[in-house]
Scaffold this motif. Structure first.
Motif, PDB file in Angstrom:
ATOM      1  N   LEU A  81       0.820  -1.206   0.000  1.00 45.24           N
ATOM      2  CA  LEU A  81       0.000   0.000   0.000  1.00 45.24           C
ATOM      3  C   LEU A  81       0.857   1.261   0.000  1.00 45.24           C
ATOM      4  N   ASP A  82       2.122   1.114  -0.353  1.00 44.22           N
ATOM      5  CA  ASP A  82       2.997   2.280  -0.500  1.00 44.22           C
ATOM      6  C   ASP A  82       2.635   3.068  -1.751  1.00 44.22           C
ATOM      7  N   SER A  83       2.976   4.333  -1.750  1.00 37.95           N
ATOM      8  CA  SER A  83       2.880   5.123  -2.973  1.00 37.95           C
ATOM      9  C   SER A  83       3.650   4.426  -4.094  1.00 37.95           C
ATOM     10  N   PHE A  84       3.141   4.557  -5.315  1.00 36.58           N
ATOM     11  CA  PHE A  84       3.743   4.032  -6.544  1.00 36.58           C
ATOM     12  C   PHE A  84       3.531   2.532  -6.748  1.00 36.58           C
ATOM     13  N   ASN A  85       3.005   1.822  -5.731  1.00 34.72           N
ATOM     14  CA  ASN A  85       2.880   0.382  -5.846  1.00 34.72           C
ATOM     15  C   ASN A  85       1.765   0.006  -6.820  1.00 34.72           C
ATOM     16  N   PRO A  86       1.956  -1.047  -7.612  1.00 31.62           N
ATOM     17  CA  PRO A  86       0.886  -1.489  -8.515  1.00 31.62           C
ATOM     18  C   PRO A  86      -0.418  -1.811  -7.798  1.00 31.62           C
ATOM     19  N   ALA A  87      -0.335  -2.207  -6.516  1.00 33.44           N
ATOM     20  CA  ALA A  87      -1.556  -2.487  -5.757  1.00 33.44           C
ATOM     21  C   ALA A  87      -2.413  -1.236  -5.590  1.00 33.44           C
ATOM     22  N   LEU A  88      -1.786  -0.064  -5.691  1.00 27.68           N
ATOM     23  CA  LEU A  88      -2.510   1.218  -5.663  1.00 27.68           C
ATOM     24  C   LEU A  88      -2.599   1.804  -7.061  1.00 27.68           C
ATOM     25  N   ASP A  89      -2.376   0.983  -8.050  1.00 30.63           N
ATOM     26  CA  ASP A  89      -2.420   1.419  -9.453  1.00 30.63           C
ATOM     27  C   ASP A  89      -1.393   2.493  -9.764  1.00 30.63           C
ATOM     28  N   GLY A  90      -0.301   2.501  -8.992  1.00 28.65           N
ATOM     29  CA  GLY A  90       0.766   3.468  -9.232  1.00 28.65           C
ATOM     30  C   GLY A  90       0.486   4.856  -8.703  1.00 28.65           C
ATOM     31  N   LEU A  91      -0.598   5.024  -7.957  1.00 30.40           N
ATOM     32  CA  LEU A  91      -0.962   6.342  -7.414  1.00 30.40           C
ATOM     33  C   LEU A  91      -0.205   6.615  -6.112  1.00 30.40           C
ATOM     34  N   LEU A  92      -0.300   7.856  -5.645  1.00 32.87           N
ATOM     35  CA  LEU A  92       0.228   8.208  -4.330  1.00 32.87           C
ATOM     36  C   LEU A  92      -0.708   7.665  -3.258  1.00 32.87           C
ATOM     37  N   ASP A  93      -0.158   7.377  -2.098  1.00 36.47           N
ATOM     38  CA  ASP A  93      -0.977   6.871  -1.005  1.00 36.47           C
ATOM     39  C   ASP A  93      -1.835   7.998  -0.428  1.00 36.47           C
ATOM     40  N   CYS A  94      -2.899   7.608   0.276  1.00 34.79           N
ATOM     41  CA  CYS A  94      -3.821   8.584   0.874  1.00 34.79           C
ATOM     42  C   CYS A  94      -3.281   9.092   2.204  1.00 34.79           C
ATOM     43  N   PRO A  95      -3.852  10.179   2.767  1.00 31.90           N
ATOM     44  CA  PRO A  95      -3.461  10.648   4.103  1.00 31.90           C
ATOM     45  C   PRO A  95      -3.833   9.616   5.170  1.00 31.90           C
ATOM     46  N   HIS A  96      -3.106   9.639   6.274  1.00 28.45           N
ATOM     47  CA  HIS A  96      -3.369   8.728   7.381  1.00 28.45           C
ATOM     48  C   HIS A  96      -3.525   9.515   8.677  1.00 28.45           C
ATOM     49  N   TYR A  97      -4.310   8.959   9.606  1.00 25.65           N
ATOM     50  CA  TYR A  97      -4.583   9.608  10.891  1.00 25.65           C
ATOM     51  C   TYR A  97      -4.490   8.583  12.009  1.00 25.65           C
ATOM     52  N   THR A  98      -4.160   9.048  13.219  1.00 31.20           N
ATOM     53  CA  THR A  98      -4.147   8.183  14.389  1.00 31.20           C
ATOM     54  C   THR A  98      -4.676   8.950  15.600  1.00 31.20           C
ATOM     55  N   ARG A  99      -4.671   8.357  16.778  1.00 28.43           N
ATOM     56  CA  ARG A  99      -5.195   8.997  17.975  1.00 28.43           C
ATOM     57  C   ARG A  99      -4.361  10.209  18.370  1.00 28.43           C
ATOM     58  N   PRO A 100      -4.988  11.220  18.972  1.00 29.44           N
ATOM     59  CA  PRO A 100      -6.399  11.320  19.368  1.00 29.44           C
ATOM     60  C   PRO A 100      -7.293  11.719  18.188  1.00 29.44           C
ATOM     61  N   GLU A 101      -8.596  11.554  18.353  1.00 27.12           N
ATOM     62  CA  GLU A 101      -9.521  11.891  17.274  1.00 27.12           C
ATOM     63  C   GLU A 101      -9.537  13.391  17.000  1.00 27.12           C
ATOM     64  N   GLN A 154      -1.953   9.977 -15.356  1.00 26.87           N
ATOM     65  CA  GLN A 154      -1.951   9.679 -16.783  1.00 26.87           C
ATOM     66  C   GLN A 154      -1.357   8.300 -17.062  1.00 26.87           C
ATOM     67  N   GLN A 155      -0.307   7.931 -16.333  1.00 29.64           N
ATOM     68  CA  GLN A 155       0.281   6.606 -16.504  1.00 29.64           C
ATOM     69  C   GLN A 155      -0.725   5.516 -16.141  1.00 29.64           C
ATOM     70  N   ALA A 156      -1.473   5.735 -15.049  1.00 34.61           N
ATOM     71  CA  ALA A 156      -2.492   4.767 -14.639  1.00 34.61           C
ATOM     72  C   ALA A 156      -3.602   4.680 -15.682  1.00 34.61           C
ATOM     73  N   ARG A 157      -3.942   5.805 -16.274  1.00 26.50           N
ATOM     74  CA  ARG A 157      -4.989   5.846 -17.311  1.00 26.50           C
ATOM     75  C   ARG A 157      -4.541   5.053 -18.541  1.00 26.50           C
ATOM     76  N   VAL A 158      -3.322   5.306 -18.975  1.00 27.59           N
ATOM     77  CA  VAL A 158      -2.802   4.615 -20.161  1.00 27.59           C
ATOM     78  C   VAL A 158      -2.728   3.109 -19.921  1.00 27.59           C
ATOM     79  N   ALA A 159      -2.414   2.729 -18.688  1.00 29.93           N
ATOM     80  CA  ALA A 159      -2.304   1.310 -18.351  1.00 29.93           C
ATOM     81  C   ALA A 159      -3.654   0.651 -18.106  1.00 29.93           C
ATOM     82  N   GLY A 160      -4.737   1.445 -18.190  1.00 28.70           N
ATOM     83  CA  GLY A 160      -6.072   0.897 -17.995  1.00 28.70           C
ATOM     84  C   GLY A 160      -6.408   0.588 -16.556  1.00 28.70           C
ATOM     85  N   ARG A 161      -5.785   1.301 -15.623  1.00 30.80           N
ATOM     86  CA  ARG A 161      -5.986   1.022 -14.202  1.00 30.80           C
ATOM     87  C   ARG A 161      -7.066   1.884 -13.556  1.00 30.80           C
ATOM     88  N   LEU A 162      -7.598   2.855 -14.295  1.00 34.19           N
ATOM     89  CA  LEU A 162      -8.629   3.718 -13.735  1.00 34.19           C
ATOM     90  C   LEU A 162     -10.007   3.228 -14.174  1.00 34.19           C
TER      91      LEU A 162
END
Length: 259
Positions: free
Chosen positions: A172-192, A232-240
């Motif tokens: 689930l890292d940025s650039f990983n094919p499992a995320l279709d080569g996209l950047l990872d999302c923001p993350h949050y932890t405690r406290p709310e 654009q790379q993800a689009r060309v690769a048909g990942r979107l």
């Protein structure tokens, strides 16, 4: 896999190899790293490894002969035979930029000989004779190749099985094919609530489908704004998906709505 590192400053690698989560890869032998002090292969009382550049100009150039002797010692230690030699990698501004695909390739390899240049660079004759690949970290210059070598070793080590606490976390890292080569999302932890800022409600909902949808949208937003080339790379690769494209079209038309 085994990486042999030719460097003038082997001491720089010592804390790196025994610190952090990636030390598991080095301690277990999943990634073997052997350090070679180039100065031990130089001649004379001063163990000189550099000299002035022919044609003049500032700075010094690393001499070909000590490098060649060191490489020969590396190859003998690896018991290499003709036709089955490890790649010889030089970290250089003219090299191909290192990316996730490159790291995945190295993580599945048997290793390489890494040369850490210094000064104005290496005698071109050594490069022409022995270097098989040049790698760059980006469009900037470091004082030496040691940091670049550590970056490669660290990125390769963390992909080895059993190195990270969560086996699938690197997927689930940025650039990983499992995320279709996209950047990872923001993350949050405690406290709310922290300094009047709150965690997005969706992440507290317990609805995993909604959470995954939110994360996908955040990845699209972040990547479109910071690295549209990856979209654009993800689009060309048909990942979107059609839903991704609709979301991106709306984002472009109404850029403030997801700020």
């Amino acid at each position: 896999m085994r990486f042999d590192v030719i460097t003038l400053f082997p001491e720089l690698f010592v804390p790196f190899l025994i610190s952090g989560v990636t030390r598991r890869a080095y301690e277990s032998g999943l990634v073997e790293v052997k350090l070679w002090n180039l100065r031990e292969f130089a001649e004379g009382n001063y163990r000189r490894v550099d000299d002035r550049s022919f044609g003049g100009g500032p700075g010094m150039v690393m001499m070909a002969e000590p490098l060649a002797r060191c490489l020969e010692a590396v190859r003998a230690d690896r018991a290499e035979v003709e036709g089955a030699r490890a790649p010889v990698v030089l970290f250089s501004p003219i090299g191909r930029a290192l990316d996730h695909t490159g790291i995945e390739g190295w993580s599945a390899s048997t290793g390489a000989v890494l040369i850490c240049g210094r000064y104005e660079g290496l005698d071109q004759r050594f490069i022409d004779s022995f270097v098989t690949q040049q790698i760059s970290l980006g469009d900037f210059v470091l004082s030496g190749g040691e940091i670049a070598a550590m970056a490669l070793l660290d990125a390769v080590a963390r992909l080895q099985p059993g190195v990270l606490n969560d086996e699938g976390s690197h997927q689930l890292d940025s650039f990983n094919p499992a995320l279709d080569g996209l950047l990872d999302c923001p993350h949050y932890t405690r406290p709310e609530t922290w300094r009047d800022q709150i965690v997005p409600d969706t992440l507290l909902s317990g609805n995993h489908a909604h959470i995954e949808g939110w994360r996908r949208e955040r990845r699209l937003v972040l990547t479109q704004r910071q690295r549209p080339d990856l979209v654009q790379q993800a689009r060309v690769a048909g990942r979107l998906s059609a839903g991704d494209e609709a979301f991106l079209a709306d984002l472009i038309e109404n850029p403030e709505q997801d700020a």
